[in-house]
Design a protein around this motif. Structure first.
Motif, PDB file in Angstrom:
ATOM      1  N   TYR A  85       0.826  -1.209   0.000  1.00  0.00           N
ATOM      2  CA  TYR A  85       0.000   0.000   0.000  1.00  0.00           C
ATOM      3  C   TYR A  85       0.855   1.251   0.000  1.00  0.00           C
ATOM      4  O   TYR A  85       0.581   2.201  -0.733  1.00  0.00           O
ATOM      5  N   SER A  86       1.926   1.277   0.813  1.00  0.00           N
ATOM      6  CA  SER A  86       2.735   2.491   0.942  1.00  0.00           C
ATOM      7  C   SER A  86       4.180   2.116   1.220  1.00  0.00           C
ATOM      8  O   SER A  86       4.482   1.488   2.240  1.00  0.00           O
ATOM      9  N   PHE A  87       5.083   2.519   0.327  1.00  0.00           N
ATOM     10  CA  PHE A  87       6.508   2.288   0.534  1.00  0.00           C
ATOM     11  C   PHE A  87       7.001   3.099   1.724  1.00  0.00           C
ATOM     12  O   PHE A  87       7.869   2.653   2.475  1.00  0.00           O
ATOM     13  N   GLY A  88       6.478   4.297   1.907  1.00  0.00           N
ATOM     14  CA  GLY A  88       6.881   5.110   3.042  1.00  0.00           C
ATOM     15  C   GLY A  88       6.519   4.469   4.362  1.00  0.00           C
ATOM     16  O   GLY A  88       7.223   4.632   5.360  1.00  0.00           O
ATOM     17  N   GLN A  89       5.415   3.739   4.382  1.00  0.00           N
ATOM     18  CA  GLN A  89       4.968   3.080   5.606  1.00  0.00           C
ATOM     19  C   GLN A  89       5.703   1.755   5.823  1.00  0.00           C
ATOM     20  O   GLN A  89       6.005   1.384   6.953  1.00  0.00           O
ATOM     21  N   SER A  90       6.006   1.038   4.749  1.00  0.00           N
ATOM     22  CA  SER A  90       6.696  -0.243   4.839  1.00  0.00           C
ATOM     23  C   SER A  90       7.469  -0.488   3.552  1.00  0.00           C
ATOM     24  O   SER A  90       6.881  -0.551   2.471  1.00  0.00           O
ATOM     25  N   LYS A  91       8.778  -0.628   3.680  1.00  0.00           N
ATOM     26  CA  LYS A  91       9.620  -0.861   2.509  1.00  0.00           C
ATOM     27  C   LYS A  91       9.695  -2.333   2.137  1.00  0.00           C
ATOM     28  O   LYS A  91      10.385  -2.698   1.180  1.00  0.00           O
ATOM     29  N   TYR A  92       8.983  -3.170   2.845  1.00  0.00           N
ATOM     30  CA  TYR A  92       8.932  -4.601   2.547  1.00  0.00           C
ATOM     31  C   TYR A  92       8.200  -4.804   1.222  1.00  0.00           C
ATOM     32  O   TYR A  92       7.023  -4.463   1.087  1.00  0.00           O
TER      33      TYR A  92
END
Length: 834
Positions: free
Chosen positions: A473-480
């Motif tokens: 959903y969001s790279f900023g929230q989770s880079k996984y």
């Protein structure tokens, strides 16, 4: 007279002695310092620290990596008046001296003697080039002598335009902007040749003190410096008095302009960055490489949007989990609400907001939104927000705003028509500017950051080129990156590999298996596989079993094929088997694959049975525009494929080519056949029925007849999938929680993953013709009895089925045509029915 003569001789001797001492001291300094100066070759091979830039295949900027913003520019691209502005500010006699301005040095010496401290360095532009490229910034006499000697050396080796070009590309101009081209974009968001005279003078004032004379940080001092430079330009005849008068009246128009990316593709950008560092080390960030990827900007943006929309839709179906925080009454009444919002990060397009008033009479709530200020939230945007209880249950539907939010609640919202509101850097950014003052409250919709996650991968089936990829959903929230890293159970999306094994083993779409209850008792531990919905259909053809996703047929099929034989065939298809179980649960997709691995396997089926090696990087060019890497041409090969220029990619790195030099890079990448094209063609037909009449019917909304696919849902709905393709494109979507947990009642691949797939493919396929796999030789059409799988007798109801010639049902005999009966089709029915 003799006295005057003796005095003159004495002064002459003193002068000669002083001159000799100066020469001796100077020579000593030269002999001492000369060995430490950089060689001519290093001066001629200067590398600017230029960031790594990543572009889509249609030349849209995806990302920029590197500490320094820089865009090298040639002297010919810079207007003469801009050059004169820098000369007026830094070195008006640049074209008259040989690297060192004696007058300037004398003036600096006088200032030092009179004040006791260094006031100015007397540096020329050439001396600044020497300092910026090769020397430290320490204010010492040794460094100054080095600077002088190196400046003279530079003047001997380079001409004036070359020196000026080096200066204007290297000089630091504040806000991480290095060089005139980068500064022009950062402060004015336009190229150098479009700047006004006042703007040119403003930039020319920055080298002396980029912080003190920064028009964003200190516009008053910056204006004073600008006007002084304009005055110098008038004195030297660079501009007319009229031009001077107009320029000093010009307002300060500088604003902060960050590098604007044009495609929302953070997961793709990170994959490219990691590959560049693997190839070139830390130099990847500074040597000015440009990477062009295989992704198309429109497809990639749609992949990102489709995944987010699908995850938000799931999230809304399962209710509102409540506010993410709360502000007390004192903060609401007297506090800085914008500062309070800094504790809550922006997540993609979702902004934190605090509810300041709830008005049931007006059917709305009022809020203060980070970076946008006052906002109104109509009740229509909250109607989805039944209170979350469990993954299976929500509270009653809200009837008014106060059923959803209360004053002081911190929630996430989406600002409507956000593109029409001026965008600014995040709060707290030292280089940013304040949020815009808005005349009217913005309209917002209640949202929440989804807990559920997902991934989408789309490949060009024949080449393996990644068309698009969204890893969460969001790279900023989770880079996984779930697309390449998440090992998940594929569920029924594994079944196409099982059915292809069966077709390669002599079975046919008409082979009959019994869809009936079955129990396996192994050492006292009973396993009772079930169909979704708990229904059983009795004798069922493999075609119908696949498009209806009948689990019990798949288990019986695997038992007959044999687990070892099936795993061997998976290895032939290059589907990873390390995470596969060695029991019958394999038939239900209980192994583990990443979404990328599943997408790659489906691409093998989509392209007709040829190997696929996904790749992301199409070209890499250096700072001079020279190509240092070009992805090899992909060649599909059926026979005689062992050529010297073929290349394989390590099994543990299926996405990127190995790090090799441009000279060692092969011109072609040979993709060998892994499966019989006739078996794959038949499987295409069976999988198109998944969409025409089976669990993938929602894909019919695309209005195409060339699509095939398979839904997948694992036990307790922990993983949901849809993998679909035509002959050109293979796309896989997955939805689940990072920590596997049930998605809830009624959530299947067809309801979670398939809508994401459809939303994306609507764009990816737009304007493209139907793409069917060509029918290979050795395929026959035969009219069969669907209940038995045998040829239909004359006058008997039947349907046409396709077979490999050698696996076709036996021809009817005279005895068959004369009486009724039933049989097993392609196998012994008594053996198949358990």
């Amino acid at each position: 007279m003799p006295h005057l003569l003796r005095t003159s001789r004495l002064f002459a001797w003193f002068f000669l002695t002083g001159l000799s001492l100066a020469v001796i001291v100077g020579s000593g300094f030269y002999l001492y310092l000369r060995p430490g100066l950089p060689p001519v070759e290093q001066i001629m091979d200067i590398k600017l620290q230029t960031p790594l830039r990543v572009y889509s295949k249609d030349n849209r900027l995806i990302a920029e990596f590197g500490e320094k913003r820089r865009a090298p520019i040639t002297i010919e691209q810079i207007p003469t008046i801009q050059l004169q502005a820098f000369m007026a500010a830094e070195d008006s006699r640049f074209y008259d001296h040989y690297g060192v301005d004696i007058k300037g040095l004398a003036r600096a010496a006088v200032e030092l003697i009179s004040t006791g401290s260094i006031q100015s360095g007397g540096s020329t532009i050439t001396m600044q080039v020497a300092k910026n490229y090769f020397l430290s910034r320490d204010r010492t006499f040794i460094r100054k002598f080095n600077e002088i000697l190196l400046a003279i050396q530079i003047e001997r080796e380079l001409d004036k335009p070359q020196i000026f070009e080096l200066y204007l590309n290297k000089i630091y101009l504040g806000n991480r902007a290095y060089g005139i081209a980068a500064a022009s974009q950062v402060y004015y968001n336009k190229p150098v040749n479009e700047l006004s005279l006042a703007q040119m003078a403003m930039l020319a004032g920055l080298p002396k003190a980029p912080s003190a004379y920064n028009p964003l940080a200190n516009p008053q001092r910056a204006t004073q410096r600008r006007d002084w430079i304009l005055g110098r330009m008038k004195e030297h005849g660079f501009i007319s008095p009229d031009a001077y008068e107009l320029a000093i009246q010009a307002p300060v128009t500088a604003t902060y302009n960050a590098t604007e990316t044009e495609v929302d593709a953070d997961y793709v950008a990170e994959m490219a960055r990691a590959e560049m560092v693997r190839r070139f080390g830390e130099d990847a960030y500074t040597d000015g490489y440009t990477v062009t990827l295989t992704v198309d900007s429109e497809d990639q943006q749609k992949a990102t949007d489709a995944l987010r929309d699908g995850l938000e839709a799931y999230d809304h179906r399962h209710g509102f989990r409540g506010p993410v925080g709360e502000l007390d009454a004192d903060t609401l009444a007297n506090g800085d609400l914008s500062a309070a919002m800094l504790n809550y990060p922006r997540v993609e397009s979702l902004m934190p907001a605090v509810i300041t008033r709830v008005d049931d009479d007006k059917n709305e709530a009022r809020a203060h939104v980070r970076r946008f200020g006052p906002a109104v939230m109509p009740f229509e945007s909250m109607k989805w927000a039944s209170r979350y209880k469990t993954e299976n249950y929500t509270g009653s539907k809200p009837a008014k705003p106060s059923d959803v939010v209360s004053t002081g609640d911190v929630v996430y919202v989406r600002v409507e028509e956000i593109a029409t509101v001026q965008a600014t850097p995040e709060d707290g950014d030292a280089e940013g500017t304040p949020a815009p003052a808005l005349d009217q409250p913005v309209r917002v919709s209640l949202m929440q950051v989804p807990d559920v996650e997902g991934a989408l991968i789309s490949l060009e089936a024949k080449t393996g080129a990644i068309k698009s990829l969204a890893g969460g959903y969001s790279f900023g929230q989770s880079k996984y990156n779930r697309a390449t890293q998440a090992q998940r159970q594929p569920g029924s999306t594994f079944k196409p590999f099982l059915y292809l094994t069966a077709l390669e083993s002599g079975m046919t779409p008409a082979t009959i298996y019994n869809d009936a209850p079955i129990v396996f008792d192994d050492a006292g531990a009973g396993w009772r596989p079930e169909n979704s919905g708990g229904r059983f259909e009795g004798p069922t053809s493999l075609r119908e079993a696949l498009y209806r996703s009948r689990n019990l047929v798949s288990v019986r099929l695997l038992r007959d094929l044999g687990i070892s034989r099936t795993l061997d065939y998976l290895e032939q298809l290059k589907v990873p088997v390390e995470g596969m179980p060695s029991d019958l649960s394999l038939a239900l997709g209980s192994g583990h694959l990443t979404p990328m691995e599943l997408a790659r396997g489906l691409a093998v089926i989509a392209n007709g049975g040829y190997d696929v090696k996904p790749y992301l990087i199409e070209t890499i060019t250096d700072v001079n525009g020279e190509t240092v890497y070009q992805a090899p041409e992909v060649v599909l090969c059926d026979r005689n494929c062992d050529t010297e220029d073929s290349q394989s990619v390590p099994a543990d790195d299926p996405v990127n080519a190995p790090a090799v030099t441009a000279e060692a890079e092969p011109e072609t990448r040979i993709m060998r056949r892994l499966a019989d094209e006739r078996s794959v063609y038949i499987l295409h037909s069976m999988m198109r029925d998944v969409i025409k009449r089976g669990t993938g019917r929602r894909a019919r909304a695309l209005g195409r007849d060339d699509l095939a696919g398979k839904t997948g849902t694992t036990n307790k709905q922990k993983d949901t999938w849809f993998a679909g393709f035509n002959h050109d494109i293979a796309t896989t979507a997955w939805v689940g929680f990072d920590q596997p947990a049930p998605l809830g009642r009624g959530e299947y691949g067809a309801s979670t993953a398939l809508p994401i797939w459809v939303d994306y493919m609507k764009v990816a396929l737009e304007g493209t013709p139907s793409a069917f796999m060509p029918r290979p030789n050795g395929i026959v059409n035969i009219r069969i009895n669907p209940e038995t799988g045998k040829r239909a007798r004359p006058g008997e109801e039947g349907r046409f089925e396709i077979f490999k010639e050698e696996d076709a049902p036996a021809a009817l005999t005279a005895d068959d045509e004369g009486h009724t009966g039933s049989g097993s089709g392609g196998s012994d029915l008594s053996r198949q029915i358990f």
